[in-house]
Design a protein around this motif. Structure first.
Motif, mmCIF file in Angstrom:
data_model
loop_
_atom_site.group_PDB
_atom_site.id
_atom_site.type_symbol
_atom_site.label_atom_id
_atom_site.label_comp_id
_atom_site.label_asym_id
_atom_site.label_seq_id
_atom_site.Cartn_x
_atom_site.Cartn_y
_atom_site.Cartn_z
ATOM 1 N N ARG A 119 0.829 -1.211 0.000
ATOM 2 C CA ARG A 119 0.000 0.000 0.000
ATOM 3 C C ARG A 119 0.860 1.256 0.000
ATOM 4 N NH1 ARG A 119 -5.437 -0.686 1.093
ATOM 5 N NH2 ARG A 119 -5.622 1.431 1.865
ATOM 6 N N GLY A 120 2.120 1.093 0.337
ATOM 7 C CA GLY A 120 3.019 2.246 0.346
ATOM 8 C C GLY A 120 3.810 2.411 -0.941
ATOM 9 N N THR A 121 3.609 1.508 -1.881
ATOM 10 C CA THR A 121 4.276 1.649 -3.177
ATOM 11 C C THR A 121 3.767 2.903 -3.871
ATOM 12 O OG1 THR A 121 4.226 -0.756 -3.357
ATOM 13 C CG2 THR A 121 4.741 0.450 -5.354
ATOM 14 N N SER A 122 4.674 3.624 -4.505
ATOM 15 C CA SER A 122 4.190 4.816 -5.205
ATOM 16 C C SER A 122 3.493 4.391 -6.493
ATOM 17 C CB SER A 122 5.343 5.769 -5.510
ATOM 18 O OG SER A 122 6.036 5.356 -6.651
ATOM 19 N N TYR A 123 2.489 5.167 -6.856
ATOM 20 C CA TYR A 123 1.713 4.862 -8.054
ATOM 21 C C TYR A 123 2.611 4.884 -9.280
ATOM 22 C CZ TYR A 123 -1.877 5.452 -11.647
ATOM 23 O OH TYR A 123 -2.668 5.314 -12.749
ATOM 24 N N ASP A 124 3.558 5.789 -9.265
ATOM 25 C CA ASP A 124 4.494 5.912 -10.373
ATOM 26 C C ASP A 124 5.235 4.590 -10.608
ATOM 27 O OD1 ASP A 124 5.751 7.548 -12.324
ATOM 28 O OD2 ASP A 124 7.529 7.616 -11.054
ATOM 29 N N ALA A 125 5.743 4.024 -9.512
ATOM 30 C CA ALA A 125 6.491 2.767 -9.632
ATOM 31 C C ALA A 125 5.579 1.638 -10.075
ATOM 32 C CB ALA A 125 7.132 2.424 -8.287
ATOM 33 N N TYR A 126 4.396 1.609 -9.519
ATOM 34 C CA TYR A 126 3.434 0.562 -9.862
ATOM 35 C C TYR A 126 3.114 0.597 -11.351
ATOM 36 C CZ TYR A 126 -1.155 -1.604 -10.317
ATOM 37 O OH TYR A 126 -2.215 -2.364 -10.732
ATOM 38 N N LEU A 127 2.851 1.806 -11.838
ATOM 39 C CA LEU A 127 2.477 1.924 -13.244
ATOM 40 C C LEU A 127 3.655 1.596 -14.157
ATOM 41 C CD1 LEU A 127 -0.283 2.678 -14.389
ATOM 42 C CD2 LEU A 127 0.719 4.809 -15.142
ATOM 43 N N ARG A 128 4.864 1.924 -13.695
ATOM 44 C CA ARG A 128 6.050 1.613 -14.497
ATOM 45 C C ARG A 128 6.192 0.102 -14.644
ATOM 46 N NH1 ARG A 128 9.670 5.418 -12.220
ATOM 47 N NH2 ARG A 128 10.706 3.767 -11.095
ATOM 48 N N VAL A 129 5.978 -0.601 -13.534
ATOM 49 C CA VAL A 129 6.066 -2.062 -13.572
ATOM 50 C C VAL A 129 4.970 -2.630 -14.465
ATOM 51 C CG1 VAL A 129 5.773 -4.133 -12.167
ATOM 52 C CG2 VAL A 129 7.196 -2.268 -11.347
ATOM 53 N N TYR A 130 3.770 -2.121 -14.284
ATOM 54 C CA TYR A 130 2.641 -2.608 -15.078
ATOM 55 C C TYR A 130 2.894 -2.363 -16.561
ATOM 56 C CZ TYR A 130 -2.122 -4.207 -15.533
ATOM 57 O OH TYR A 130 -3.217 -4.961 -15.828
ATOM 58 N N ASN A 131 3.437 -1.185 -16.831
ATOM 59 C CA ASN A 131 3.742 -0.814 -18.207
ATOM 60 C C ASN A 131 4.744 -1.781 -18.833
ATOM 61 O OD1 ASN A 131 3.604 1.161 -20.416
ATOM 62 N ND2 ASN A 131 5.732 1.545 -19.883
ATOM 63 N N GLU A 132 5.757 -2.139 -18.056
ATOM 64 C CA GLU A 132 6.783 -3.044 -18.578
ATOM 65 C C GLU A 132 6.187 -4.425 -18.869
ATOM 66 O OE1 GLU A 132 10.025 -2.292 -19.500
ATOM 67 O OE2 GLU A 132 9.100 -0.339 -19.200
ATOM 68 N N LEU A 133 5.328 -4.895 -17.964
ATOM 69 C CA LEU A 133 4.723 -6.213 -18.172
ATOM 70 C C LEU A 133 3.826 -6.201 -19.397
ATOM 71 C CD1 LEU A 133 3.898 -7.058 -14.460
ATOM 72 C CD2 LEU A 133 5.739 -7.996 -15.838
ATOM 73 N N LYS A 134 3.079 -5.127 -19.540
ATOM 74 C CA LYS A 134 2.205 -4.995 -20.707
ATOM 75 C C LYS A 134 3.052 -4.917 -21.980
ATOM 76 C CE LYS A 134 -2.078 -3.951 -22.066
ATOM 77 N NZ LYS A 134 -3.235 -3.097 -22.143
ATOM 78 N N ALA A 135 4.165 -4.182 -21.861
ATOM 79 C CA ALA A 135 5.054 -4.028 -23.013
ATOM 80 C C ALA A 135 5.621 -5.380 -23.435
ATOM 81 C CB ALA A 135 6.184 -3.064 -22.675
ATOM 82 N N ALA A 136 5.939 -6.226 -22.448
ATOM 83 C CA ALA A 136 6.469 -7.557 -22.750
ATOM 84 C C ALA A 136 5.468 -8.313 -23.610
ATOM 85 C CB ALA A 136 6.752 -8.312 -21.459
ATOM 86 N N TYR A 137 4.206 -8.274 -23.199
ATOM 87 C CA TYR A 137 3.179 -8.977 -23.968
ATOM 88 C C TYR A 137 2.987 -8.339 -25.336
ATOM 89 C CZ TYR A 137 1.617 -12.458 -20.680
ATOM 90 O OH TYR A 137 1.556 -13.558 -19.889
ATOM 91 N N ASN A 138 2.974 -7.015 -25.364
ATOM 92 C CA ASN A 138 2.801 -6.345 -26.648
ATOM 93 C C ASN A 138 3.898 -6.722 -27.628
ATOM 94 O OD1 ASN A 138 0.411 -5.000 -26.332
ATOM 95 N ND2 ASN A 138 1.344 -3.137 -25.522
ATOM 96 N N GLU A 139 5.130 -6.822 -27.102
ATOM 97 C CA GLU A 139 6.240 -7.181 -27.983
ATOM 98 C C GLU A 139 6.105 -8.614 -28.461
ATOM 99 O OE1 GLU A 139 10.057 -6.158 -26.410
ATOM 100 O OE2 GLU A 139 9.494 -4.037 -26.216
ATOM 101 N N LEU A 140 5.669 -9.483 -27.567
ATOM 102 C CA LEU A 140 5.477 -10.884 -27.968
ATOM 103 C C LEU A 140 4.383 -10.996 -29.027
ATOM 104 C CD1 LEU A 140 5.696 -12.737 -24.554
ATOM 105 C CD2 LEU A 140 7.315 -12.873 -26.426
#
Lengths: 184, 158
Positions: A119-140
């Motif tokens: 709950r203390g994770t910053s939204y910025d970091a969370y979205l960056r991680v989410y973005n990377e995971l989504k990007a992995a799938y998009n690239e695949l």
């Protein structure tokens, strides 16, 4: 006859000179009251609400790509600390598993990404991680689409193509209930 | 001499401004098309983070906005500096979300209810706690299509 009728002298056109002013007024009004919003973002489909937590312990560990983000925005991927820059490549290799490594996904359809944050994770970091995971799938998807149809994956593709690709590599991201160590 | 001046007097060397309104109207229509009416005054500071995998929100009428961020200077004396949720043009609590969604829903034709997207415009510095609460409430209300608003990353390598 020398005296012209007043109707002749009168210019019968409506003076359009003030039209510009009126239009300007409208233009300025719209400029002030509107915003050019960048209505873009990462679209996510949330899972339906259920009272009991889904049980992921039944899954084989080799198929789960667990990503933990703590309150200091540090990453722990499959038990090892990593940086967000490497996340995309790691996830891609895990999903595709090109060398049939025994500790990676059996096949892309079985791969599950499990994301857990604090709950203390910053939204910025969370979205960056989410973005990377989504990007992995998009690239695949892009790679698979190039292979199959010769065009990169896009939303404008025929539905059947999209479905075929998504069936082969489904985007499965499960988000666990966050921990609450670092709530401000 | 008089010949010259007479000629000049006849021809009017004015630039015709008759097409000026048309040009301005064109501009006006351009702006009307590309912009959205500002629906709410932001009472919280929202600076969305950068991302690369963006999708565009197509129909504005199918989107409802939830803002999360710290109250701006003006409201800090009243609401403190903790991250708050803003629905429409006022501060709200998590419990207000279902009503807010319902109010938006009645403006949308029934057959398009499934296409409603909630745009979460969240400040990058906010912690996930409040975001998580909002997400949970959205899930409980059956609003599952969510868009995390983000800006295009200027240094994205593409």
């Amino acid at each position: 006859m020398a005296k012209k009728s007043s109707r002749d002298r009168m210019n019968n056109e409506i003076n359009a000179g003030s039209m510009a002013d009126i239009a300007f007024l409208l233009l300025i009004f719209f400029l002030v009251t509107t915003t050019i919003v960048e209505d873009k973002g990462i679209t996510v489909k949330l899972p339906p609400w259920s009272e009991e937590d889904p049980d992921i312990t039944k899954l084989k560990t080799r198929n789960v790509f667990s990503v933990l983000v703590n309150a200091q925005d540090q990453l722990l991927v499959r038990g090892e600390p990593t940086r967000v820059e490497n996340l995309r490549e790691d996830a891609k290799i895990f999903i595709r598993n090109p060398y049939n490594a025994p500790d990676m996904a059996e096949k892309p359809t079985k791969a599950i990404i499990s994301l857990k944050n604090d709950r203390g994770t910053s939204y910025d970091a969370y979205l960056r991680v989410y973005n990377e995971l989504k990007a992995a799938y998009n690239e695949l998807w892009d790679e698979l689409s190039e292979q199959k149809y010769g065009v990169p994956y896009s939303d404008d593709m025929p539905f059947a193509y999209k479905k075929a690709i998504r069936d082969e590599i489904p985007f499965v991201l499960s988000e666990a209930e966050p921990t609450s160590f670092g709530e401000e | 001499m008089s010949k010259f001046s007479k000629k000049r007097g006849k021809t009017k060397p004015e630039v015709s401004t008759a097409s000026l309104p048309d040009i301005i109207f064109m501009l006006l229509f351009f702006f009307m098309v590309v912009t959205v009416l500002r629906d709410a005054e932001l009472k919280v500071k929202v600076s969305t983070p950068y991302a690369t995998e963006l999708t565009k929100l197509e129909e504005k009428s199918l989107v409802n906005y939830l803002y999360i961020g710290r109250p701006t200077q003006k409201f800090q004396s009243l609401y403190g500096t903790k991250p708050r949720l803003q629905l429409g043009d006022k501060f709200a609590t998590i419990q207000d979300i279902p009503l807010f969604l319902e109010k938006h829903k009645i403006k949308v034709p029934e057959n398009r209810h499934g296409q409603i997207t909630s745009s979460l415009r969240v400040d990058g510095e906010v912690t996930m706690g409040i975001v998580q609460d909002v997400k949970t409430e959205l899930r409980k209300s059956g609003q599952l299509k969510v868009n995390y608003s983000a800006k295009k990353d200027p240094n994205a390598s593409e």
